[in-house]
Structure formats: structure tokens, C-alpha cells
Design a protein around this motif. Structure first.
Motif, PDB file in Angstrom:
ATOM      1  N   TYR A   1       8.414  -7.173  -7.804  1.00 50.74           N
ATOM      2  CA  TYR A   1       9.838  -7.136  -7.456  1.00 50.74           C
ATOM      3  C   TYR A   1      10.136  -8.165  -6.367  1.00 50.74           C
ATOM      4  N   ALA A   2       9.280  -8.216  -5.356  1.00 51.11           N
ATOM      5  CA  ALA A   2       9.475  -9.153  -4.251  1.00 51.11           C
ATOM      6  C   ALA A   2       9.407 -10.598  -4.736  1.00 51.11           C
ATOM      7  N   LYS A   3       8.469 -10.887  -5.632  1.00 50.86           N
ATOM      8  CA  LYS A   3       8.366 -12.245  -6.164  1.00 50.86           C
ATOM      9  C   LYS A   3       9.657 -12.644  -6.867  1.00 50.86           C
ATOM     10  N   GLU A   4      10.206 -11.724  -7.622  1.00 54.31           N
ATOM     11  CA  GLU A   4      11.408 -12.010  -8.400  1.00 54.31           C
ATOM     12  C   GLU A   4      12.677 -12.059  -7.548  1.00 54.31           C
TER      13      GLU A   4
ATOM     14  N   CYS B   1       5.596   2.526  -0.271  1.00 56.38           N
ATOM     15  CA  CYS B   1       6.862   2.874  -0.903  1.00 56.38           C
ATOM     16  C   CYS B   1       7.929   1.928  -0.389  1.00 56.38           C
ATOM     17  N   MET B   2       8.545   1.201  -1.290  1.00 59.86           N
ATOM     18  CA  MET B   2       9.658   0.343  -0.928  1.00 59.86           C
ATOM     19  C   MET B   2      10.933   1.009  -1.437  1.00 59.86           C
ATOM     20  N   VAL B   3      11.887   1.142  -0.548  1.00 60.27           N
ATOM     21  CA  VAL B   3      13.157   1.782  -0.892  1.00 60.27           C
ATOM     22  C   VAL B   3      14.230   0.703  -0.943  1.00 60.27           C
ATOM     23  N   ILE B   4      14.856   0.600  -2.119  1.00 58.49           N
ATOM     24  CA  ILE B   4      15.917  -0.376  -2.343  1.00 58.49           C
ATOM     25  C   ILE B   4      17.090   0.361  -2.967  1.00 58.49           C
ATOM     26  N   ASP B   5      18.247   0.220  -2.353  1.00 63.36           N
ATOM     27  CA  ASP B   5      19.464   0.891  -2.845  1.00 63.36           C
ATOM     28  C   ASP B   5      19.233   2.384  -3.067  1.00 63.36           C
ATOM     29  N   GLY B   6      18.475   3.007  -2.185  1.00 66.14           N
ATOM     30  CA  GLY B   6      18.234   4.438  -2.268  1.00 66.14           C
ATOM     31  C   GLY B   6      17.201   4.860  -3.291  1.00 66.14           C
TER      32      GLY B   6
ATOM     33  N   ASP C   1      -4.066   2.302   7.232  1.00 65.22           N
ATOM     34  CA  ASP C   1      -5.415   2.385   6.662  1.00 65.22           C
ATOM     35  C   ASP C   1      -5.419   2.408   5.135  1.00 65.22           C
ATOM     36  N   CYS C   2      -4.289   2.167   4.520  1.00 63.96           N
ATOM     37  CA  CYS C   2      -4.171   2.196   3.058  1.00 63.96           C
ATOM     38  C   CYS C   2      -4.355   0.786   2.503  1.00 63.96           C
ATOM     39  N   PRO C   3      -5.369   0.562   1.661  1.00 62.11           N
ATOM     40  CA  PRO C   3      -5.599  -0.790   1.130  1.00 62.11           C
ATOM     41  C   PRO C   3      -4.446  -1.304   0.265  1.00 62.11           C
ATOM     42  N   TYR C   4      -3.757  -0.434  -0.444  1.00 65.69           N
ATOM     43  CA  TYR C   4      -2.628  -0.849  -1.266  1.00 65.69           C
ATOM     44  C   TYR C   4      -1.443  -1.262  -0.394  1.00 65.69           C
ATOM     45  N   CYS C   5      -1.270  -0.547   0.722  1.00 58.78           N
ATOM     46  CA  CYS C   5      -0.215  -0.911   1.675  1.00 58.78           C
ATOM     47  C   CYS C   5      -0.512  -2.272   2.285  1.00 58.78           C
TER      48      CYS C   5
ATOM     49  N   TYR D   1       6.895   2.753  -5.846  1.00 58.64           N
ATOM     50  CA  TYR D   1       5.640   3.152  -5.217  1.00 58.64           C
ATOM     51  C   TYR D   1       4.438   2.252  -5.467  1.00 58.64           C
ATOM     52  N   GLU D   2       4.269   1.692  -6.591  1.00 58.13           N
ATOM     53  CA  GLU D   2       3.031   0.972  -6.900  1.00 58.13           C
ATOM     54  C   GLU D   2       3.020  -0.402  -6.249  1.00 58.13           C
ATOM     55  N   SER D   3       1.901  -0.761  -5.607  1.00 55.69           N
ATOM     56  CA  SER D   3       1.822  -2.030  -4.888  1.00 55.69           C
ATOM     57  C   SER D   3       2.093  -3.226  -5.805  1.00 55.69           C
ATOM     58  N   ASP D   4       1.549  -3.207  -7.014  1.00 54.22           N
ATOM     59  CA  ASP D   4       1.785  -4.322  -7.934  1.00 54.22           C
ATOM     60  C   ASP D   4       3.253  -4.419  -8.335  1.00 54.22           C
ATOM     61  N   ASP D   5       3.909  -3.280  -8.506  1.00 57.73           N
ATOM     62  CA  ASP D   5       5.339  -3.274  -8.836  1.00 57.73           C
ATOM     63  C   ASP D   5       6.172  -3.804  -7.667  1.00 57.73           C
TER      64      ASP D   5
END
Length: 104
Positions: free
Chosen positions: A83-86, A66-71, A18-22, A75-79
Motif C-alpha cells: 500500500y505504501a509503495k503504491e 497495524c496501519m490505520v487509514i481512513d478508520g 520487538d516484532c520482526p514484522y513491525c 494488518y499484514e506487513s507485506d500488505d
């Protein structure tokens, strides 16, 4: 014997339905063939305390997306999308092309 799941991407994505950012992040990932949700990379943080406990342990707070990468927690959807685009977009396009090639 159980078949071991091999992760194509080395991240975990915690979200609440139910989170719009998610949803912004999940839709970007789905639309760009990074994940098809629900997938083994996603964890619904609203179901049970186990995932909330994982979030608190990883990043010190229970915030989604929250995306966890290498531990490390992001948190921010735009970030997360930046990151995913890059880091994921090119490989996702290659994987999609390979799947389409197999179908033809």
C-alpha cells in the motif's frame, strides 16, 4: 501556546519494537523517507493499554503491525508495504528532493 502538528501522511502505524514484522514495515518507511520513527504517525502498542484499546476498537484485535487509514485497519506487513509503495512512495521522493534542494 502549543504549535499544532500537521500530519504529512494520513495514517497511523501501530507497532511493537520487538516484532520482526513491525520492524520490516518501520524500516521500509524509514528507508523510503515516509516516516522517521519515532514520529507522530507511530504508536508503540506495547506501552500501556491505551494504544491496545485503540487497536481493539479500530480493527477488533490487538495485532501489529497495524496501519490505520481512513478508520480502516490493515494488518499484514507485506500488505502495508505494498500500500505504501503504491500510495506514499512518489510523494516521499518529491518531499526528499525538496528538502535536499533547500539545503543546497
Amino acid at each position: 501556546m502549543r504549535k499544532e502538528i500537521i500530519r504529512e501522511w494520513d495514517f497511523e502505524l501501530y507497532f511493537k519494537p520487538d516484532c520482526p514484522y513491525c520492524l520490516k514495515v518501520l524500516n521500509f518507511f524509514r528507508d523510503n523517507d515516509i516516516i522517521k520513527y519515532p514520529s507522530y504517525n507511530t504508536e508503540d502498542a506495547s506501552t500501556g493499554y491505551e494504544n491496545q484499546d485503540k487497536l481493539a476498537k479500530i480493527g477488533g484485535k490487538v495485532q501489529v503491525p497495524c496501519m490505520v487509514i481512513d478508520g480502516l485497519a490493515m494488518y499484514e506487513s507485506d500488505d502495508i508495504i505494498a500500500y505504501a509503495k503504491e500510495n506514499f512512495l512518489e510523494k516521499a521522493k518529491e518531499n526528499k528532493a525538496k528538502r535536499e534542494e533547500k539545503l543546497n
